[in-house]
Design a protein around this motif. Structure first.
Motif, PDB file in Angstrom:
ATOM      1  N   GLU A   1       0.798  -1.050  -0.047  1.00 59.83           N
ATOM      2  CA  GLU A   1      -0.026  -0.177   0.046  1.00 59.83           C
ATOM      3  C   GLU A   1       0.754   1.485   0.081  1.00 59.83           C
ATOM      4  O   GLU A   1       1.959   1.295   0.635  1.00 59.83           O
ATOM      5  CB  GLU A   1      -1.052   0.049   1.057  1.00 59.83           C
ATOM      6  CG  GLU A   1      -1.792   1.129   1.269  1.00 59.83           C
ATOM      7  CD  GLU A   1      -2.899   1.006   2.357  1.00 59.83           C
ATOM      8  OE1 GLU A   1      -2.733   0.099   3.221  1.00 59.83           O
ATOM      9  OE2 GLU A   1      -3.798   2.005   2.445  1.00 59.83           O
TER      10      GLU A   1
ATOM     11  N   SER B   1       4.049   3.219  -5.419  1.00 62.90           N
ATOM     12  CA  SER B   1       3.446   3.628  -6.878  1.00 62.90           C
ATOM     13  C   SER B   1       4.249   2.819  -7.919  1.00 62.90           C
ATOM     14  O   SER B   1       5.499   2.250  -7.652  1.00 62.90           O
ATOM     15  CB  SER B   1       3.856   5.110  -7.085  1.00 62.90           C
ATOM     16  OG  SER B   1       3.171   5.942  -6.143  1.00 62.90           O
TER      17      SER B   1
ATOM     18  N   GLU C   1      -6.961  11.054 -16.108  1.00 65.64           N
ATOM     19  CA  GLU C   1      -6.685  10.545 -14.716  1.00 65.64           C
ATOM     20  C   GLU C   1      -8.139  10.269 -14.107  1.00 65.64           C
ATOM     21  O   GLU C   1      -8.974  10.896 -14.447  1.00 65.64           O
ATOM     22  CB  GLU C   1      -6.322  11.652 -14.055  1.00 65.64           C
ATOM     23  CG  GLU C   1      -4.775  12.151 -14.241  1.00 65.64           C
ATOM     24  CD  GLU C   1      -3.954  12.925 -13.399  1.00 65.64           C
ATOM     25  OE1 GLU C   1      -3.731  14.071 -13.925  1.00 65.64           O
ATOM     26  OE2 GLU C   1      -3.966  12.786 -12.145  1.00 65.64           O
TER      27      GLU C   1
ATOM     28  N   GLU D   1      -8.977   9.296  -9.919  1.00 67.38           N
ATOM     29  CA  GLU D   1      -8.577   9.320  -8.616  1.00 67.38           C
ATOM     30  C   GLU D   1      -7.046   8.769  -8.548  1.00 67.38           C
ATOM     31  O   GLU D   1      -6.227   9.805  -8.927  1.00 67.38           O
ATOM     32  CB  GLU D   1      -9.387   7.903  -8.052  1.00 67.38           C
ATOM     33  CG  GLU D   1     -10.833   8.404  -7.695  1.00 67.38           C
ATOM     34  CD  GLU D   1     -11.595   7.211  -7.282  1.00 67.38           C
ATOM     35  OE1 GLU D   1     -12.821   7.544  -7.237  1.00 67.38           O
ATOM     36  OE2 GLU D   1     -11.074   5.828  -7.180  1.00 67.38           O
ATOM     37  N   ARG D   2      -6.585   7.617  -8.188  1.00 67.85           N
ATOM     38  CA  ARG D   2      -5.200   7.350  -8.157  1.00 67.85           C
ATOM     39  C   ARG D   2      -4.525   6.732  -9.638  1.00 67.85           C
ATOM     40  O   ARG D   2      -3.517   6.473  -9.488  1.00 67.85           O
ATOM     41  CB  ARG D   2      -5.002   6.083  -7.137  1.00 67.85           C
ATOM     42  CG  ARG D   2      -5.141   6.661  -5.468  1.00 67.85           C
ATOM     43  CD  ARG D   2      -5.198   5.561  -4.513  1.00 67.85           C
ATOM     44  NE  ARG D   2      -6.144   4.630  -4.827  1.00 67.85           N
ATOM     45  CZ  ARG D   2      -7.405   4.734  -4.246  1.00 67.85           C
ATOM     46  NH1 ARG D   2      -7.877   5.731  -3.649  1.00 67.85           N
ATOM     47  NH2 ARG D   2      -8.301   3.684  -4.559  1.00 67.85           N
TER      48      ARG D   2
ATOM     49  N   LYS E   1      -3.686   7.084 -13.576  1.00 74.51           N
ATOM     50  CA  LYS E   1      -3.373   8.012 -14.867  1.00 74.51           C
ATOM     51  C   LYS E   1      -2.814   7.331 -16.081  1.00 74.51           C
ATOM     52  O   LYS E   1      -1.960   6.323 -15.905  1.00 74.51           O
ATOM     53  CB  LYS E   1      -2.273   9.003 -14.392  1.00 74.51           C
ATOM     54  CG  LYS E   1      -1.993   9.816 -15.819  1.00 74.51           C
ATOM     55  CD  LYS E   1      -0.717  10.880 -15.070  1.00 74.51           C
ATOM     56  CE  LYS E   1      -0.481  11.612 -15.909  1.00 74.51           C
ATOM     57  NZ  LYS E   1       0.605  12.760 -15.484  1.00 74.51           N
TER      58      LYS E   1
ATOM     59  N   ILE F   1      -0.415   3.999 -11.181  1.00 75.36           N
ATOM     60  CA  ILE F   1      -0.869   3.922 -10.133  1.00 75.36           C
ATOM     61  C   ILE F   1      -0.124   4.616  -8.894  1.00 75.36           C
ATOM     62  O   ILE F   1       0.833   4.104  -8.588  1.00 75.36           O
ATOM     63  CB  ILE F   1      -1.274   2.386  -9.760  1.00 75.36           C
ATOM     64  CG1 ILE F   1      -2.085   1.738 -10.962  1.00 75.36           C
ATOM     65  CG2 ILE F   1      -2.175   2.304  -8.352  1.00 75.36           C
ATOM     66  CD1 ILE F   1      -2.335   0.316 -10.738  1.00 75.36           C
ATOM     67  N   THR F   2      -0.756   5.571  -8.344  1.00 71.89           N
ATOM     68  CA  THR F   2      -0.002   6.470  -7.661  1.00 71.89           C
ATOM     69  C   THR F   2      -0.658   6.171  -6.248  1.00 71.89           C
ATOM     70  O   THR F   2      -1.786   6.095  -5.758  1.00 71.89           O
ATOM     71  CB  THR F   2      -0.175   8.128  -7.755  1.00 71.89           C
ATOM     72  OG1 THR F   2       0.464   8.267  -9.145  1.00 71.89           O
ATOM     73  CG2 THR F   2       0.413   8.745  -6.754  1.00 71.89           C
ATOM     74  N   ALA F   3       0.247   5.728  -5.213  1.00 70.66           N
ATOM     75  CA  ALA F   3      -0.183   5.498  -3.654  1.00 70.66           C
ATOM     76  C   ALA F   3      -1.324   4.532  -3.691  1.00 70.66           C
ATOM     77  O   ALA F   3      -2.434   4.779  -3.182  1.00 70.66           O
ATOM     78  CB  ALA F   3      -0.489   6.747  -3.079  1.00 70.66           C
ATOM     79  N   PRO F   4      -1.109   3.242  -4.439  1.00 71.72           N
ATOM     80  CA  PRO F   4      -2.465   2.323  -4.116  1.00 71.72           C
ATOM     81  C   PRO F   4      -2.807   2.028  -2.979  1.00 71.72           C
ATOM     82  O   PRO F   4      -2.020   2.116  -2.032  1.00 71.72           O
ATOM     83  CB  PRO F   4      -1.621   1.201  -5.096  1.00 71.72           C
ATOM     84  CG  PRO F   4      -0.099   1.307  -4.888  1.00 71.72           C
ATOM     85  CD  PRO F   4       0.184   2.703  -4.806  1.00 71.72           C
ATOM     86  N   LYS F   5      -4.180   1.745  -2.946  1.00 74.19           N
ATOM     87  CA  LYS F   5      -4.805   0.971  -1.732  1.00 74.19           C
ATOM     88  C   LYS F   5      -5.176  -0.325  -1.868  1.00 74.19           C
ATOM     89  O   LYS F   5      -5.239  -0.852  -3.160  1.00 74.19           O
ATOM     90  CB  LYS F   5      -5.887   1.890  -1.485  1.00 74.19           C
ATOM     91  CG  LYS F   5      -5.491   3.267  -1.133  1.00 74.19           C
ATOM     92  CD  LYS F   5      -6.810   3.984  -0.623  1.00 74.19           C
ATOM     93  CE  LYS F   5      -6.462   5.527  -0.216  1.00 74.19           C
ATOM     94  NZ  LYS F   5      -7.629   6.187   0.079  1.00 74.19           N
TER      95      LYS F   5
ATOM     96  N   ASP G   1      -7.592  -1.211  -4.473  1.00 75.58           N
ATOM     97  CA  ASP G   1      -7.411  -1.232  -6.456  1.00 75.58           C
ATOM     98  C   ASP G   1      -6.806  -2.628  -6.776  1.00 75.58           C
ATOM     99  O   ASP G   1      -6.442  -2.657  -8.025  1.00 75.58           O
ATOM    100  CB  ASP G   1      -6.093  -0.300  -6.386  1.00 75.58           C
ATOM    101  CG  ASP G   1      -6.272   1.198  -6.051  1.00 75.58           C
ATOM    102  OD1 ASP G   1      -5.485   1.994  -5.257  1.00 75.58           O
ATOM    103  OD2 ASP G   1      -7.439   1.649  -6.467  1.00 75.58           O
TER     104      ASP G   1
END
Lengths: 109, 114
Positions: free
Chosen positions: A15, A18, A58, A60-61, A63, A75-79, A82
């Motif tokens: 988590e 990126s 884009e 949310e997370r 792009k 995928i930026t700062a995935p949770k 995702d």
């Protein structure tokens, strides 16, 4: 021959870590590149359409970017939510889509 | 807001049996598609339709048939089921704007032929 290749096949991320998924294509007469998300037991869910090199979208997370030979899904700062399989598809100068085999993403807390 | 509805969700067939996979959409889309998805393979197009009364073959049409009598419905018929037809089947639809319309998918029918 028209081809869509996705890499990597599988990706495990912590988590917040990126990363990027790749979709490379060799298609004549490109009429759009599509990204979909697919959860287990569900149908693909539309994310983005890109039409020309240099275009970016884009949500949310996520792009998506497009060049003349490939597309990236960043995928930026995935949770953990995702986690899914991400599919890439291209449309030629016909009605049909050619799909890649997907990247299975797992995000761990 | 139903979108694309597929029935049944699961089915087990014996070799040689026949069945119809149902697909209905409520978005007034002209374009409808049937795909199959096998492990490790991309979605493969079986048949598609650009409007009521018009259908055409995709990449893997052998062993299947379709009809499109209304805008809303696009059933897929399997005749003489074979183990090679074990797969997950997805129906999809898109608007008549061919240049811009993404596909909207149903949640699939998982078919096993034994």
């Amino acid at each position: 021959e028209d081809q869509v290749t996705q890499s990597p096949e599988a990706l495990r991320l912590q988590e917040g870590e990126s990363s990027s998924l790749n979709c490379s294509y060799t298609v004549s007469g490109l009429r759009g590149l599509f990204w979909y998300r697919q959860d287990p037991g569900k149908g693909p869910e539309f994310l983005f359409t890109l039409y020309s090199a240099g275009e970016e979208k884009e949500k949310e997370r996520l792009k998506a970017t497009l060049t003349k030979k490939e597309s990236f899904l960043h995928i930026t700062a995935p949770k953990p939510e995702d986690s899914a399989t991400y599919l890439c598809a291209v449309r030629r100068n016909t009605d049909k889509l050619i799909f890649g085999t997907g990247t299975r993403l797992q995000v761990f807390p | 807001n139903a979108g694309v509805t597929q029935t049944p969700k699961f089915r087990i067939l014996k070799i040689g049996q026949s069945m119809t996979l149902q697909c209905a959409q409520d978005m007034n889309h002209n374009y409808m598609y049937w795909y199959r998805q096998d492990p490790g393979m991309g979605l493969k197009l079986i048949y598609y339709s650009v409007g009521a009364g018009i259908t055409d073959k995709g990449e893997v049409p052998n062993g299947y048939n379709v009809s499109r009598s209304t805008t809303e419905d696009f059933p897929l018929r399997l005749e003489l089921a074979a183990p090679s037809q074990t797969s997950v089947y997805f129906c999809a639809s898109s608007s008549s704007d061919r240049e811009r319309g993404p596909l909207h998918f149903g949640n699939g029918t998982r078919l096993t032929v034994t």
